[in-house]
Enzyme design. Structure first.
Site, mmCIF file in Angstrom:
data_model
loop_
_atom_site.group_PDB
_atom_site.id
_atom_site.type_symbol
_atom_site.label_atom_id
_atom_site.label_comp_id
_atom_site.label_asym_id
_atom_site.label_seq_id
_atom_site.Cartn_x
_atom_site.Cartn_y
_atom_site.Cartn_z
ATOM 1 N N GLU A 106 92.326 12.268 134.859
ATOM 2 C CA GLU A 106 92.782 11.781 133.567
ATOM 3 C C GLU A 106 91.815 10.976 132.702
ATOM 4 O OE1 GLU A 106 96.289 12.317 132.746
ATOM 5 O OE2 GLU A 106 96.857 13.229 134.475
ATOM 6 N N SER B 259 104.292 15.180 133.511
ATOM 7 C CA SER B 259 103.849 16.455 133.702
ATOM 8 C C SER B 259 102.278 16.462 133.981
ATOM 9 C CB SER B 259 104.390 17.428 132.808
ATOM 10 O OG SER B 259 103.708 16.813 131.266
ATOM 11 N N ASP C 255 101.203 7.336 138.611
ATOM 12 C CA ASP C 255 101.911 8.707 138.292
ATOM 13 C C ASP C 255 101.516 9.592 139.590
ATOM 14 O OD1 ASP C 255 102.434 7.446 136.117
ATOM 15 O OD2 ASP C 255 101.266 8.845 134.984
ATOM 16 N N GLY D 91 107.101 11.606 128.980
ATOM 17 C CA GLY D 91 106.923 10.666 129.719
ATOM 18 C C GLY D 91 107.366 10.718 131.206
HETATM 19 C C1 GLA Z 1 101.553 5.925 132.346
HETATM 20 C C2 GLA Z 1 100.325 5.610 133.267
HETATM 21 C C3 GLA Z 1 100.749 4.972 134.375
HETATM 22 C C4 GLA Z 1 101.208 3.664 134.070
HETATM 23 C C5 GLA Z 1 102.354 3.893 133.183
HETATM 24 C C6 GLA Z 1 102.911 2.310 132.655
HETATM 25 O O1 GLA Z 1 102.544 6.531 132.868
HETATM 26 O O2 GLA Z 1 99.877 6.883 133.327
HETATM 27 O O3 GLA Z 1 99.094 4.665 135.276
HETATM 28 O O4 GLA Z 1 100.356 2.731 133.494
HETATM 29 O O5 GLA Z 1 101.866 4.466 131.896
HETATM 30 O O6 GLA Z 1 103.568 1.666 133.647
#
Ligand code: GLA
Length: 387
Positions: free
Chosen positions: A162, A129, A174, A126
């Site tokens: 993604e 990566s 991210d 989480g």
């Molecule tokens: C993942 C997704 C992000 C975001 C988070 C939750 O990391 O890739 O875009 O939505 O979950 O905040």
């Protein structure tokens, strides 16, 4: 990072017999406050961390490209002009997707490459990566083709990879965190305007991450389902409150309360999470400016509670860690970080007590789930770059 880059160069030489001509690095991220708010055009506090992905490449001189995943010692070949998507070496879909999408955006002539990817972020933790890989490969491909892309464009290309190549309809959190990371600073992003500001943590505190090492099945489809529910709720509020509502960012907690009876309870609950999170992030930024780490920590615990009751994106393993954090001296707040359904928690701690907090969390986790984990302090770090 330096050790990772040296290792990447060594592995690349070992595999291809060449010194990489282009090397890039992109960090992973930790989400500190603001969960599932990014795709609702809300607010998030995050940080790039001191772990990431390094990517190196050379021209192959042929119309074929080879991608070597040094972490699992696997490599894959594909035509430079048509990297495509594969169901076999799924790890390669991120770089394939980024290359294909960059080609569409910038219209360059494809050229074969020999590339190595190597990371030190635990996969499935989480800590993003995959986004780090999107950005590291994107920076390297851009340099390879003589481009200097805008950071937001690069973030969007990573996000699209993604969506289209990995099947997760994620927001931009991210990629933005990886690109805009600040050494010793938190990244505060407004996901409507995509404006990014830096916020400092008061001295004497740190963030500790504990990885459950679980990734529950159906994570990606659960994520996509949560996003659909939020969009459904936003469409409802646009109907009843008028065109001022474009996303859940435009709905206040008061609006939500007034419509408790008229909205499907499942949809109401999902909407409550990002709406509450937006309020917490704005409050949290003020508290940090005032140096109130204890107040900020309480918001982190509230955020986790909201995940549990409204968004239902926690799981027993994450709850064990947050509960243990709550009972551990030196912890000010803790919550799940990222998509949920597994992955890591992040805790705000007194820096001087990092070791005892890590030991307490590891002991509680081993007792409850029989698994040894190694919580560690993450250092807010600078964003992605060419080396
Ligand atoms: C993942 C997704 C992000 C975001 C988070 C939750 O990391 O890739 O875009 O939505 O979950 O905040």
């Amino acid at each position: 990072m330096d050790a990772l880059i040296l290792k990447l160069r060594r592995r690349h030489r070992g595999h291809f017999g060449l010194e990489p001509a282009v090397v890039s690095y992109a960090p992973g991220r930790v989400e500190i406050l603001g969960n599932h708010t990014d795709y609702n055009e809300g607010f998030v506090l995050s940080a790039a961390i001191d772990a990431g992905i390094a990517f190196g490449l050379n021209p192959s001189g042929t119309p074929e490209s080879t991608l070597f995943a040094s972490d699992f010692d696997e490599s894959v070949r594909f035509p430079a002009g048509h990297p495509g998507r594969t169901d076999k070496e799924r790890w390669s879909n991120y770089a394939r997707g980024v290359y294909s999408l960059m080609r569409v955006k910038y219209g360059f002539e494809p050229q074969g490459f020999l590339a190595t990817q190597l990371g030190d972020i635990p996969i499935g933790s989480g800590l993003s990566s995959s986004a780090a890989l999107d950005i590291a490969s994107g920076l390297a491909f851009a340099a390879f083709h003589g481009l200097a892309p805008d950071k937001i464009d690069l973030a969007r290309i990573g996000q699209k990879a993604e969506h289209e190549y990995a099947g997760v309809n994620c927001g931009l959190l991210d990629q933005i965190s990886s690109l805009f990371g600040q050494a010793h600073g938190l990244v505060f992003t407004d996901f409507r305007t995509l404006q990014v500001k830096s916020v400092l943590l008061p001295p004497g505190y740190a963030f500790l991450v504990a990885n459950t090492a679980v990734k529950h099945a159906l994570v990606d489809s659960e994520y996509n389902e949560r996003r659909r529910r939020c969009e459904e709720a936003a469409a409802y509020f646009a109907r009843v409150l008028g065109p001022r509502v474009k996303t859940l960012r435009d709905v206040s907690w008061d609006d939500l309360e007034r419509h408790r009876g008229s909205l499907d309870p499942a949809v109401w609950n999902r909407a409550a999470h990002p709406i509450g999170e937006d309020e917490r992030v704005l409050k949290g930024v003020d508290l940090l400016h005032m140096g109130d780490a204890a107040g900020f920590g309480r918001l982190m615990f509230e955020s986790h509670r909201s995940s549990q009751i409204y968004f239902q994106n926690s799981c027993p393993e994450l709850d064990t860690l947050v509960e243990a954090a709550h009972a551990t001296p030196g912890v000010l707040g803790a919550r799940l970080s990222g998509g949920g359904f597994g992955g890591s928690i992040v805790a705000l701690i007194e820096e001087a007590r990092a070791e005892s907090v890590a030991r307490a969390l590891a002991a509680a986790y081993e007792k409850a789930h029989g698994h040894v984990i190694e919580p560690r302090v993450v250092v807010p770090s600078a964003g992605a770059r060419l080396i």
